[in-house]
Design an enzyme around this catalytic site. Structure first.
Site, mmCIF file in Angstrom:
data_model
loop_
_atom_site.group_PDB
_atom_site.id
_atom_site.type_symbol
_atom_site.label_atom_id
_atom_site.label_comp_id
_atom_site.label_asym_id
_atom_site.label_seq_id
_atom_site.Cartn_x
_atom_site.Cartn_y
_atom_site.Cartn_z
ATOM 1 N N LEU A 65 0.838 -1.167 -0.210
ATOM 2 C CA LEU A 65 -0.013 0.040 0.143
ATOM 3 C C LEU A 65 0.829 1.224 -0.038
ATOM 4 C CD1 LEU A 65 -2.550 -1.207 2.605
ATOM 5 C CD2 LEU A 65 -3.009 -0.964 0.261
ATOM 6 N N PRO A 66 0.142 2.399 -0.376
ATOM 7 C CA PRO A 66 1.117 3.509 -0.580
ATOM 8 C C PRO A 66 1.873 4.008 0.782
ATOM 9 C CG PRO A 66 -1.215 3.804 -1.390
ATOM 10 C CD PRO A 66 -1.125 2.684 -0.752
ATOM 11 N N THR A 94 6.709 0.515 1.884
ATOM 12 C CA THR A 94 7.623 1.203 2.743
ATOM 13 C C THR A 94 6.977 2.229 3.709
ATOM 14 O OG1 THR A 94 8.922 1.343 0.669
ATOM 15 C CG2 THR A 94 9.622 2.865 2.512
ATOM 16 N N LYS A 169 15.508 -0.342 4.822
ATOM 17 C CA LYS A 169 15.247 0.220 3.575
ATOM 18 C C LYS A 169 15.377 1.482 3.514
ATOM 19 C CE LYS A 169 12.524 0.916 0.086
ATOM 20 N NZ LYS A 169 12.658 0.816 -1.454
ATOM 21 N N LYS A 244 9.608 10.521 -0.718
ATOM 22 C CA LYS A 244 8.932 9.959 0.576
ATOM 23 C C LYS A 244 9.825 9.470 1.366
ATOM 24 C CE LYS A 244 6.218 5.924 1.285
ATOM 25 N NZ LYS A 244 5.623 4.781 0.795
HETATM 26 P P1 NAD Z 1 0.511 2.633 -5.786
HETATM 27 O O1 NAD Z 1 -0.040 3.807 -5.465
HETATM 28 O O2 NAD Z 1 0.859 2.417 -7.423
HETATM 29 O O3 NAD Z 1 -0.226 1.237 -5.538
HETATM 30 C C1 NAD Z 1 -0.939 1.337 -4.043
HETATM 31 C C2 NAD Z 1 -2.246 0.577 -4.542
HETATM 32 O O4 NAD Z 1 -2.984 0.475 -2.984
HETATM 33 C C3 NAD Z 1 -3.184 1.397 -5.251
HETATM 34 O O5 NAD Z 1 -3.667 0.427 -6.301
HETATM 35 C C4 NAD Z 1 -4.475 1.607 -4.383
HETATM 36 O O6 NAD Z 1 -5.943 1.802 -5.232
HETATM 37 C C5 NAD Z 1 -4.207 0.887 -3.321
HETATM 38 N N1 NAD Z 1 -5.061 1.193 -2.080
HETATM 39 C C6 NAD Z 1 -4.857 2.133 -1.242
HETATM 40 N N2 NAD Z 1 -5.592 2.032 -0.112
HETATM 41 C C7 NAD Z 1 -6.083 1.003 -0.122
HETATM 42 C C8 NAD Z 1 -7.182 0.295 0.668
HETATM 43 N N3 NAD Z 1 -7.574 0.935 1.906
HETATM 44 N N4 NAD Z 1 -7.391 -1.133 0.377
HETATM 45 C C9 NAD Z 1 -6.958 -1.610 -0.913
HETATM 46 N N5 NAD Z 1 -6.330 -1.050 -1.631
HETATM 47 C C10 NAD Z 1 -5.734 -0.060 -1.514
HETATM 48 O O7 NAD Z 1 1.808 2.179 -4.955
HETATM 49 P P2 NAD Z 1 3.432 1.507 -5.613
HETATM 50 O O8 NAD Z 1 3.979 2.255 -6.652
HETATM 51 O O9 NAD Z 1 2.894 0.085 -5.889
HETATM 52 O O10 NAD Z 1 4.246 1.280 -4.168
HETATM 53 C C11 NAD Z 1 3.469 0.527 -3.055
HETATM 54 C C12 NAD Z 1 4.537 0.719 -2.067
HETATM 55 O O11 NAD Z 1 5.591 0.195 -2.431
HETATM 56 C C13 NAD Z 1 4.749 2.068 -1.453
HETATM 57 O O12 NAD Z 1 4.906 2.135 0.123
HETATM 58 C C14 NAD Z 1 6.129 2.510 -2.038
HETATM 59 O O13 NAD Z 1 6.857 3.173 -1.272
HETATM 60 C C15 NAD Z 1 6.732 0.922 -2.207
HETATM 61 N N6 NAD Z 1 7.833 1.192 -3.298
HETATM 62 C C16 NAD Z 1 7.718 1.432 -4.385
HETATM 63 C C17 NAD Z 1 8.434 1.478 -5.284
HETATM 64 C C18 NAD Z 1 8.404 1.521 -6.894
HETATM 65 O O14 NAD Z 1 9.016 1.744 -7.622
HETATM 66 N N7 NAD Z 1 6.946 1.935 -7.219
HETATM 67 C C19 NAD Z 1 9.758 0.543 -5.229
HETATM 68 C C20 NAD Z 1 10.076 0.271 -3.997
HETATM 69 C C21 NAD Z 1 9.125 0.393 -2.873
#
Ligand code: NAD
Length: 297
Positions: A65-66, A94, A169, A244
């Site tokens: 999740l975000p 994260t 991380k 972030k």
């Molecule tokens: P994203 O915003 O693309 O995806 C998050 C998903 O969670 C969305 O589809 C959203 O609809 C869903 N969501 C939010 N609240 C919800 C709820 N209450 N119930 C169900 N679903 C819900 O984010 P992301 O890029 O996939 O990143 C996710 C995590 O991974 C973050 O913490 C980010 O910091 C970490 N991360 C991301 C990357 C990257 O390159 N994108 C790399 C390493 C770590």
């Protein structure tokens, strides 16, 4: 067959859930977005109507999740009250160390097992099943966590007890943010001094300035073919996410009284770049800000 509840099918979660389904698990997937659910169904997951339904009867539950507020909300409202006794809860988002530790404690108090397992490797790694996981959990539970994460992973490292995965991380990403800013400044100065960037790259790559940000992810276009600099700084690791993670590092440093002056400077710099409207560009685009060429992005 292992039943896994998977909540959060965004940029990262979708590829991760798809790899778990490909490995033969029953992946009960949920996201707030219908579009994400449709993609997960196409990738072989079983779509469910809510987080509680994803969790019910699952041996393992993964959240991607975000941010911390989303993770705490979903864990406290849907997962902790509905998870099967002894289920293993793994948060791969994260988030801050304190929240990760608090949630793990609440899970244990509810008769469940918990791990924080944030990742490195980005969207490409999530899709290819080559993420690097940093895990915080009791030592005697690490093998169980590893078995669940394996279809999504290139490496899985035990960082320590609850919260240690998140600590690893944010320390790693603080180092990365600082090193990319340093490499970018060096190129910007080299250019002003009349050095050929390719010549400087060759020299620094073989000198004490060598680092991953220079030789694997070079911000100057044309020097490392796979780097986002060669595709207009699209894809890669977004400036908004670096911003972030650096903020999380600064919050953690303030809590424990650690001196992180370069981390603070990096956080302010990427936050400025994000506020200028470049949050969706790869973080190595910072080079163009330092060169005074940001308008070309
Ligand atoms: P994203 O915003 O693309 O995806 C998050 C998903 O969670 C969305 O589809 C959203 O609809 C869903 N969501 C939010 N609240 C919800 C709820 N209450 N119930 C169900 N679903 C819900 O984010 P992301 O890029 O996939 O990143 C996710 C995590 O991974 C973050 O913490 C980010 O910091 C970490 N991360 C991301 C990357 C990257 O390159 N994108 C790399 C390493 C770590």
């Amino acid at each position: 067959m292992t039943t896994i509840g998977f909540i959060g099918l965004g940029h990262m979660g979708l590829g991760m859930a798809a790899n778990l389904a490909k490995a033969g698990g029953e992946v009960r997937a949920y996201d707030l977005s219908d579009a994400a659910l449709a993609k997960a169904r196409d990738a072989g997951c079983v779509i469910v109507a809510g987080a509680a339904e994803a969790v019910a009867g699952a041996e393992a539950v993964i959240t991607m999740l975000p941010a911390a507020s989303h993770v705490s909300g979903v864990w406290r409202e849907a997962i902790l009250p509905n998870a099967a006794a002894g289920a293993l809860l793994i948060d791969c988002s994260t988030i801050d160390v304190e929240t990760a530790r608090a949630l793990a404690g609440e899970a244990v108090a509810a008769g469940l097992r918990a791990a924080d397992a944030p990742v490195s490797g980005g969207v490409a790694g999530a899709e290819a099943g080559t993420l690097a996981f940093m895990v915080g959990c009791p030592q005697d539970q690490f093998d169980g966590v590893k078995a669940v994460l394996a279809p999504m992973a290139r490496t899985i490292t035990h960082a320590g007890e609850a919260g240690a995965g998140q600590a690893a991380k944010i320390c790693n990403n603080m180092l990365l943010g600082i090193s990319m800013a340093g490499v970018s400044e060096a190129f910007a100065l080299a250019e002003r001094l009349g050095l050929d960037p390719a010549r400087f790259f060759e020299i620094a790559s073989n000198s004490s300035g060598q680092c991953w940000s220079l030789t694997s992810y070079c911000p100057w276009p044309g020097l490392v073919p796979s780097a986002p600099a060669n595709r207009g700084y699209e894809g890669g690791f977004l400036t908004a996410l670096m911003s972030k993670d650096l903020k999380l590092a600064q919050q953690a440093a303030a809590k424990v009284g650690a001196a992180t002056p370069l981390g603070a400077q990096a956080q302010a710099t990427y936050a400025l770049f994000e506020a200028m409207g470049y949050g969706q560009k790869d973080f190595s685009a910072l080079l163009q800000l330092l060169r005074g060429r940001v308008a070309e992005l």
